[in-house]
Scaffold this active site. Structure first.
Site, PDB file in Angstrom:
ATOM      1  N   ASN A   3       0.865  -1.175   0.000  1.00 49.09           N
ATOM      2  CA  ASN A   3       0.000   0.000   0.000  1.00 49.09           C
ATOM      3  C   ASN A   3       0.906   1.231   0.000  1.00 49.09           C
ATOM      4  O   ASN A   3       1.443   1.613   1.033  1.00 49.09           O
ATOM      5  CB  ASN A   3      -0.892  -0.026   1.258  1.00 49.09           C
ATOM      6  N   GLY A  60       2.037   2.619  10.647  1.00 50.51           N
ATOM      7  CA  GLY A  60       3.014   3.692  10.453  1.00 50.51           C
ATOM      8  C   GLY A  60       3.678   4.159  11.741  1.00 50.51           C
ATOM      9  O   GLY A  60       4.320   5.209  11.770  1.00 50.51           O
ATOM     10  N   LYS A 103       0.094   4.209  -0.362  1.00 52.98           N
ATOM     11  CA  LYS A 103      -0.586   5.418   0.148  1.00 52.98           C
ATOM     12  C   LYS A 103      -0.288   6.585  -0.805  1.00 52.98           C
ATOM     13  O   LYS A 103      -0.197   6.368  -2.006  1.00 52.98           O
ATOM     14  CB  LYS A 103      -0.161   5.690   1.587  1.00 52.98           C
ATOM     15  N   SER A 122       2.967  -1.769  10.465  1.00 53.09           N
ATOM     16  CA  SER A 122       4.411  -1.825  10.734  1.00 53.09           C
ATOM     17  C   SER A 122       5.009  -3.217  10.513  1.00 53.09           C
ATOM     18  O   SER A 122       5.909  -3.631  11.236  1.00 53.09           O
ATOM     19  CB  SER A 122       4.718  -1.316  12.152  1.00 53.09           C
ATOM     20  N   GLU A 162      -7.223   4.912   7.364  1.00 55.17           N
ATOM     21  CA  GLU A 162      -7.015   6.331   7.024  1.00 55.17           C
ATOM     22  C   GLU A 162      -8.224   6.892   6.293  1.00 55.17           C
ATOM     23  O   GLU A 162      -8.579   8.064   6.449  1.00 55.17           O
ATOM     24  CB  GLU A 162      -5.717   6.469   6.199  1.00 55.17           C
ATOM     25  N   GLU A 165      -5.848  -4.605  10.542  1.00 56.19           N
ATOM     26  CA  GLU A 165      -4.849  -3.554  10.721  1.00 56.19           C
ATOM     27  C   GLU A 165      -5.174  -2.736  11.981  1.00 56.19           C
ATOM     28  O   GLU A 165      -5.971  -1.802  11.916  1.00 56.19           O
ATOM     29  CB  GLU A 165      -4.849  -2.614   9.517  1.00 56.19           C
ATOM     30  N   HIS A 190      -9.730   1.283   4.371  1.00 54.74           N
ATOM     31  CA  HIS A 190      -8.496   1.500   5.136  1.00 54.74           C
ATOM     32  C   HIS A 190      -8.774   2.469   6.279  1.00 54.74           C
ATOM     33  O   HIS A 190      -9.573   3.396   6.129  1.00 54.74           O
ATOM     34  CB  HIS A 190      -7.403   2.047   4.210  1.00 54.74           C
TER      35      HIS A 190
END
Ligand code: PGA
Length: 256
Positions: A13, A177, A15, A217, A101, A171, A99
């Site tokens: 991904n 991150g 991003k 991560s 985000e 996730e 996701h």
């Protein structure tokens, strides 16, 4: 992992990182590093504008292309949106949906996620559906309930024969991150919970066949341990996917 019953999938991904002009160099580096990875499905998910370049760069390889989002609508006056049929027509095979985000920063709800899954399935795209809890939710002890609810709502009205096309990615938001990874036992336990939700909805055979990924991560150092969990069938990789060498090392771990 359990390769007897399901595919191992490692998905990048990107991003909102990298540049269209750098795609070819990335692909030229990644392709030889992953040429032997025959036990692992590899997917690269760039921003929309880089999809054509990624498709072209990986055409003569085993690496597939995925989008990071799509519209739940089929077509029409939806400025700034991209439809499933547009992605499919381009040669995209996977799409990340829900996701954290998108949920957190752009207000995507569980029911929007469900609409997007249906849109993707109508065009035979393979959804990579993301679920996961925040740090506070984990501390409150509601992870299993919350993730179960996210999975159930995401899969509402998805017929059994389409369920096999869906990949679920667990996730934990606090691990994305941040450099903090869930312990392999904790991650494996939540992936097991997700599998039991799929079992309760679709039965044992479908649950056994669905690939469930971990994301947050994941890197070359922790991949082997995470992937040794029986219910973790691969990874959704953010930061570590930006370097072909680091990403290929995770693919290697998944191919063992
Ligand atoms: P990360 O991102 O590997 O950088 O934590 C994973 C993801 O958000 O999919």
């Amino acid at each position: 992992m359990n390769r007897k019953y399901r595919h191992t999938v490692i998905a990048a991904n990107w991003k909102m990182n990298l540049l269209p002009s750098k795609v070819k160099a990335y692909a030229d580096e990644l392709k030889p590093l992953t040429a032997q990875a025959k036990w692992c499905d590899i997917v690269v998910c760039p921003p929309f504008v880089m999809l054509p370049a990624v498709i072209k760069a990986f055409r003569s390889s085993r690496i597939s292309t995925g989008a990071q989002n799509l519209s739940d609508k089929e077509s029409g006056a939806f400025t700034g949106e991209v439809s499933a049929s547009q992605l499919a027509d381009l040669g995209v095979h996977y799409v990340i949906i829900g996701h954290s985000e998108r949920r957190r920063l752009y207000g995507e709800t569980d029911s929007a996620v469900n609409g997007k899954i249906h849109a993707a399935l109508r065009e035979n795209l393979r959804p990579i559906v993301c679920v996961g809890e925040s740090e506070q939710e984990r501390e409150t002890g509601v992870t299993a309930e919350l993730v179960s609810l996210q999975v159930k709502t995401a899969l509402r009205d998805v017929p059994a024969q389409k369920m096999r096309r869906i990949i679920i990615a667990y996730e934990p938001i606090w691990a994305i991150g941040t450099g903090k990874t869930a312990t392999s036992e904790d991650a494996g336990a939540v992936c097991g919970t997700i599998r039991s939700v799929v079992r309760s909805l679709y039965g044992a055979r479908t649950a056994r066949a669905v690939s469930i990924l971990y994301g947050g991560s994941m890197n070359a150092r922790n991949a082997c341990e995470l992937l040794s969990q029986p219910d973790i069938d691969g990874g959704l990789i953010g930061g570590a996917s930006l370097s072909p060498v680091d990403f290929a090392a995770i693919v290697d771990a998944a191919n063992q």
